[in-house]
Design a protein around this motif. Structure first.
Motif, PDB file in Angstrom:
ATOM      1  N   UNK A   1       0.831  -1.209   0.000  1.00  0.00           N
ATOM      2  CA  UNK A   1       0.000   0.000   0.000  1.00  0.00           C
ATOM      3  C   UNK A   1       0.866   1.261   0.000  1.00  0.00           C
ATOM      4  N   UNK A   2       1.913   1.244   0.816  1.00  0.00           N
ATOM      5  CA  UNK A   2       2.825   2.395   0.840  1.00  0.00           C
ATOM      6  C   UNK A   2       3.452   2.590  -0.538  1.00  0.00           C
ATOM      7  N   UNK A   3       3.895   1.487  -1.173  1.00  0.00           N
ATOM      8  CA  UNK A   3       4.473   1.581  -2.520  1.00  0.00           C
ATOM      9  C   UNK A   3       3.462   2.150  -3.500  1.00  0.00           C
ATOM     10  N   UNK A   4       2.221   1.674  -3.401  1.00  0.00           N
ATOM     11  CA  UNK A   4       1.180   2.127  -4.328  1.00  0.00           C
ATOM     12  C   UNK A   4       0.909   3.623  -4.147  1.00  0.00           C
ATOM     13  N   UNK A   5       0.679   4.058  -2.909  1.00  0.00           N
ATOM     14  CA  UNK A   5       0.314   5.459  -2.656  1.00  0.00           C
ATOM     15  C   UNK A   5       1.475   6.397  -2.956  1.00  0.00           C
ATOM     16  N   UNK A   6       2.712   5.937  -2.742  1.00  0.00           N
ATOM     17  CA  UNK A   6       3.870   6.773  -3.026  1.00  0.00           C
ATOM     18  C   UNK A   6       4.073   6.917  -4.536  1.00  0.00           C
ATOM     19  N   UNK A   7       3.820   5.831  -5.261  1.00  0.00           N
ATOM     20  CA  UNK A   7       4.097   5.827  -6.702  1.00  0.00           C
ATOM     21  C   UNK A   7       3.034   6.598  -7.487  1.00  0.00           C
TER      22      UNK A   7
ATOM     23  N   UNK B   1      -8.678  -1.686   0.669  1.00  0.00           N
ATOM     24  CA  UNK B   1      -8.050  -0.610   1.450  1.00  0.00           C
ATOM     25  C   UNK B   1      -7.536   0.484   0.519  1.00  0.00           C
ATOM     26  N   UNK B   2      -6.943   0.098  -0.596  1.00  0.00           N
ATOM     27  CA  UNK B   2      -6.504   1.092  -1.586  1.00  0.00           C
ATOM     28  C   UNK B   2      -7.705   1.875  -2.092  1.00  0.00           C
ATOM     29  N   UNK B   3      -8.804   1.166  -2.399  1.00  0.00           N
ATOM     30  CA  UNK B   3     -10.015   1.838  -2.884  1.00  0.00           C
ATOM     31  C   UNK B   3     -10.512   2.851  -1.861  1.00  0.00           C
ATOM     32  N   UNK B   4     -10.520   2.465  -0.573  1.00  0.00           N
ATOM     33  CA  UNK B   4     -10.981   3.373   0.473  1.00  0.00           C
ATOM     34  C   UNK B   4     -10.080   4.604   0.575  1.00  0.00           C
TER      35      UNK B   4
END
Length: 582
Positions: free
Chosen positions: A21-27, A48-51
């Motif tokens: 999730x951290x990788x996704x939100x940072x990227x 969780x990513x969707x939320x």
């Protein structure tokens, strides 16, 4: 307008989920592919990513694309539990979802039929698209083209898969491929959490494979009678025919294996998993019904039968998941994605042989609920399957440009038969089963092979069927090593007793000498070498603390060749010589 979901409703994330999730939100890139083994929690991660994206205003809507109708319902229920409302009943004719929902769940087939509908929905609102089991977008050109056309304008796309590899040449939309030094293109994932990682973290169960061989006899369409022993070296065509003969519900092989599987299930139920369930995966509808009758005959209890992807089948799966019934029989409804955590015993009674299908099927048994739970899967002693069982921890990617190898098995034929889940004329008329008997050939765990063979119904077989229901991975390896050592010691005692008897006979009859030993078959020689290799690997494990699987993997790296279950006599001899030098 539906309220945005609260992040407080989410369960604590596992370490791999937090990191991804951290990788996704940072990227913040348009595309992200997460590969995680079945049971690792891909659904929770994606929701969780969707939320997060709904809460920070990055997107206005969510679309989930799933492989089956049943999984649509499963996704909608999981989303509702964390405050995300998804319309699982959305149809292409609806064009838009109700304002009561954050979005919709659809199937790949639905998108393939009318990609323009989903393209219009995606362009109307900033949409986050979750492509579950993304490899299905490569199932056909129309599905892949449809998915690309429908979602190429999405604000964000998250691809999920537990089995990113395929055996065809269809590129998967939105997946990045990188060319290696060998000139082949391989799919690239942004986050990888494999079975080996999950096993070490206690997220999934260890899987014990019990491989059954046995004598098979059948008559060909030309009237010739053939006989072969499962597990023995033979041509690919003979392997395929012996395999199908063993799976025939009218023979003794299936009866004996189902009896053993139910005995294992009863041990699990008595030993800490009181609701443990079993699943039989059949090749086609006809065999599934026949296996259900066999289970009732063996256990005295009716099995739940799931034959097709319809609303009734979905309800039966849900009812079974919530019950304490013992056995479920299915063709393909539960081969992928379906969440029945209490499944702990499986019978792989299908002729499907692709790594993709095998991994999906085994994935039904690995979802851990509490420490110590293990899974037991019964399968035919077929070299191809034994190799897949030995490589459970292998990470694979989708490869483009690699020549397809014909393994002599019938995956293409199986796929055509499963389109209607009925046995085709080609399958049923190819040969006639005459007889088939089963015996435990070997037990595979952590890439290593254990056991010296045991006839069905004997105390030697019961030693393996009676392994405690709750064990850690280390305890499983220790017990299997002990079982094998006990078997070898018993065989040595028998050989010593026989030698003494021969010596006494020689003393009584002047001039009589012991008869020379008969010729050893290739199969017998392989069994002896495999036992010797496993004993040496176990000794190396005790010296170094390295897991058995890693030692076997290192031997394969040094010597080359397939897993020991498939290795030739020459390859086994080379590994025995090598492990003695480590």
């Amino acid at each position: 307008m539906v309220a945005t979901p609260s992040l407080e409703t989410f369960p604590p994330l596992r370490s791999w989920q937090r990191k991804a999730m951290v990788d996704y939100l940072r990227r913040r890139s348009d595309d992200f592919m997460a590969v995680a083994t079945p049971g690792a929690g891909k659904t929770t991660f994606a929701l969780r990513i969707a939320a997060e994206l709904l809460n920070d205003g990055s997107v206005d809507a969510v679309t989930v694309v799933a492989p089956t109708e049943h999984l649509k319902t499963q996704w909608a229920q999981a989303a509702a539990r964390v405050g995300i409302q998804l319309d699982a009943a959305f149809r292409n004719a609806d064009v838009h979802s109700s304002a009561d929902f954050h979005g919709a769940v659809v199937t790949y087939a639905q998108v393939g039929i009318a990609p323009q509908v989903h393209r219009r929905r995606t362009m109307t609102r900033r949409t986050f698209v979750i492509l579950d089991e993304i490899h299905h977008a490569g199932d056909s050109r129309s599905w892949g083209d449809g998915v690309k056309a429908a979602f190429e304008n999405a604000t964000r796309r998250l691809m999920l898969t537990g089995t990113p590899f395929r055996s065809d040449e269809n590129p998967i939309p939105f997946v990045v491929y990188e060319r290696g030094e060998d000139g082949l293109q391989r799919s690239r994932a942004d986050s990888v959490y494999g079975y080996g990682d999950a096993l070490r973290d206690g997220v999934v169960r260890p899987v014990i494979f019990l491989a059954y061989s046995g004598e098979t006899r059948w008559r060909t369409s030309a009237g010739d009678e053939l006989a072969a022993r499962l597990g023995e070296p033979m041509t690919q065509d003979l392997v395929a025919q012996a395999w199908r003969t063993a799976l025939d519900p009218t023979g003794d092989w299936m009866v004996q294996v189902l009896r053993a599987a139910d005995a294992r299930l009863q041990v699990k139920r008595a030993g800490g998993m009181p609701d443990a369930g079993g699943l039989i995966i059949a090749t086609d509808q006809q065999n599934a019904r026949s296996y259900a009758k066999l289970i009732e005959r063996v256990t005295g209890e009716k099995a739940v039968v799931v034959l097709s992807d319809d609303a009734g089948a979905s309800d039966r799966i849900a009812a079974f998941a919530a019950s304490d019934q013992r056995w479920l029989v299915a063709v393909r409804m539960v081969s992928e994605g379906v969440d029945i955590p209490r499944l702990a015993v499986g019978v792989y009674a299908t002729s499907a042989s692709t790594p993709l299908y095998f991994a999906q099927a085994i994935g039904r048994f690995v979802r851990a609920r509490r420490p110590g739970e293990t899974a037991s899967v019964f399968l035919p002693s077929v070299p191809h399957l034994l190799g897949l069982a030995s490589e459970m921890e292998a990470e694979r990617n989708h490869v483009l440009g690699k020549p397809k190898e014909d393994d002599g098995l019938d995956d293409a034929l199986l796929e055509r038969a499963q389109q209607t889940e009925d046995a085709s004329d080609e399958l049923t008329k190819r040969h006639e089963m005459l007889s088939a008997t089963a015996e435990l050939d070997q037990v595979i765990f952590d890439g290593a092979s254990f056991g010296t063979g045991a006839l069905a119904g004997t105390p030697e077989e019961e030693e393996y069927l009676g392994l405690p229901g709750l064990l850690t991975a280390d305890q499983v390896a220790t017990l299997l090593n002990k079982r094998q050592a006990d078997q070898l010691a018993a065989q040595r005692r028998q050989a010593t007793s026989a030698g003494r008897a021969d010596g006494a006979g020689g003393a009584r009859v002047a001039g009589m000498t012991a008869a020379p030993p008969g010729p050893v078959s290739a199969g017998e020689r392989r069994v002896v070498l495999r036992r010797q290799l496993n004993a040496l690997v176990a000794a190396h494990h005790h010296r170094t603390g390295l897991p058995h699987g890693k030692i076997h993997a290192e031997l394969r790296r040094i010597c080359g060749g397939p897993p020991s279950a498939q290795a030739t006599i020459e390859q086994l001899e080379e590994r025995i010589a090598t492990v003695q030098t480590l």
